[in-house]
Design an enzyme around this catalytic site. Structure first.
Site, mmCIF file in Angstrom:
data_model
loop_
_atom_site.group_PDB
_atom_site.id
_atom_site.type_symbol
_atom_site.label_atom_id
_atom_site.label_comp_id
_atom_site.label_asym_id
_atom_site.label_seq_id
_atom_site.Cartn_x
_atom_site.Cartn_y
_atom_site.Cartn_z
ATOM 1 N N ARG A 75 0.875 -0.988 0.373
ATOM 2 C CA ARG A 75 -0.141 0.367 0.282
ATOM 3 C C ARG A 75 1.086 1.562 0.024
ATOM 4 O O ARG A 75 1.195 2.023 0.977
ATOM 5 C CB ARG A 75 -0.978 -0.021 1.035
ATOM 6 C CG ARG A 75 -2.066 -0.921 1.168
ATOM 7 C CD ARG A 75 -2.823 -0.627 -0.129
ATOM 8 N NE ARG A 75 -4.052 -1.961 0.160
ATOM 9 C CZ ARG A 75 -4.978 -1.355 -1.211
ATOM 10 N NH1 ARG A 75 -4.514 -1.279 -2.247
ATOM 11 N NH2 ARG A 75 -6.372 -2.602 -0.895
ATOM 12 N N GLU A 105 -15.085 -9.714 -5.721
ATOM 13 C CA GLU A 105 -14.029 -9.341 -4.963
ATOM 14 C C GLU A 105 -12.988 -10.515 -4.990
ATOM 15 O O GLU A 105 -11.929 -10.888 -4.426
ATOM 16 C CB GLU A 105 -13.944 -8.199 -4.122
ATOM 17 C CG GLU A 105 -13.770 -6.636 -4.820
ATOM 18 C CD GLU A 105 -12.614 -5.908 -5.871
ATOM 19 O OE1 GLU A 105 -11.835 -6.921 -5.215
ATOM 20 O OE2 GLU A 105 -13.057 -5.505 -6.779
ATOM 21 N N GLU A 155 -1.688 -6.471 -7.192
ATOM 22 C CA GLU A 155 -1.946 -7.186 -6.709
ATOM 23 C C GLU A 155 -1.576 -9.090 -7.177
ATOM 24 O O GLU A 155 -1.960 -9.831 -6.804
ATOM 25 C CB GLU A 155 -3.911 -7.638 -7.674
ATOM 26 C CG GLU A 155 -4.088 -5.944 -6.464
ATOM 27 C CD GLU A 155 -6.109 -6.365 -7.578
ATOM 28 O OE1 GLU A 155 -6.242 -6.844 -8.158
ATOM 29 O OE2 GLU A 155 -6.784 -5.704 -6.640
#
Length: 227
Positions: A75, A105, A155
């Site tokens: 992040r 998701e 990801e």
């Protein structure tokens, strides 16, 4: 300061609006906008800037042994590899329901499907500076998807870990986990489990903390841009 009588069963967040005399989008972003409003509040005009957000869903996936799925990814704003739960923006089009977004998701970030879905809780991330609301689902009766999802950017190197629910809460209290959706999900699930899951809501329950009239029109996303 006004003091309200101590009546625990009457304490609840209530809708309230004040006239917006001027509004401007001061930043149009890929994932969210920054809005600047002038508000007539009593005898004063106040000015507030806030993040206008599409809102998001998050999923606490729990297996038959009572373990919960945590995922870890980079992040950038906090310069950390952050343990969290699968989550994503409500960016699948105007007809995609929150539950459908959660199904998407969970498949994209964990290669999992679930046969049993409930709403665990809704919360605002930063109500003083954003209208973002996150709906956390509890997903159970899990099975793998037919094909793994092709992930990119942050990801692409997601890590997965299954932890006993109590062990995950211990990690929070030991100051090792800090993601807000993860923390909300763990404590809510623990308390709901203590109450024999009676607090769970239907997967398509109303979502009053999401404000459709305040949502930005998101641009096409390039992946990895969820809550």
């Amino acid at each position: 300061m006004q003091e309200r009588p101590n009546a625990a069963n009457e304490i609840a967040d209530l809708p309230e609006t004040h006239p917006v005399t001027a509004t401007e989008t001061v930043h149009h972003g890929w994932v969210w906008n920054v809005a600047s409003d002038s508000i007539s509040y009593g005898a004063d005009t106040i000015h507030r800037e806030y993040i206008a957000h599409t809102s998001a869903v998050a999923i606490l996936a729990m297996d038959a042994q009572g373990r919960v799925l945590l995922i870890s990814q980079y992040r950038h704003p906090v310069r950390m590899r952050n343990w969290e739960i699968p989550a994503g923006l409500l960016d699948g089009g105007p007809n995609e329901s929150p539950r459908e977004a959660a199904v998407r998701e969970l498949a994209e970030e964990a290669d999992l499907q679930a046969d049993t879905w409930h709403v665990l809780l809704d919360f605002w991330t930063t109500p003083g500076g954003s209208n973002e609301s996150i709906r956390i689902f509890l997903a159970r009766d899990l099975r793998p998807t037919a094909q793994p999802f092709a992930r990119i950017h942050e990801e692409a190197d997601i890590e997965h870990c299954w932890l006993d629910l109590d062990a995950a809460i211990d990690a929070v209290l030991d100051d090792r986990l800090h993601n807000p959706a993860l923390l909300q999900a763990l404590f809510a699930a623990s308390e709901s489990r203590r109450r024999s899951w009676r607090t769970l809501r239907d997967a398509d329950a109303p979502w009053p903390t999401r404000s459709p009239e305040l949502l930005p029109v998101p641009r096409a996303l390039e992946g990895g841009g969820h809550a």
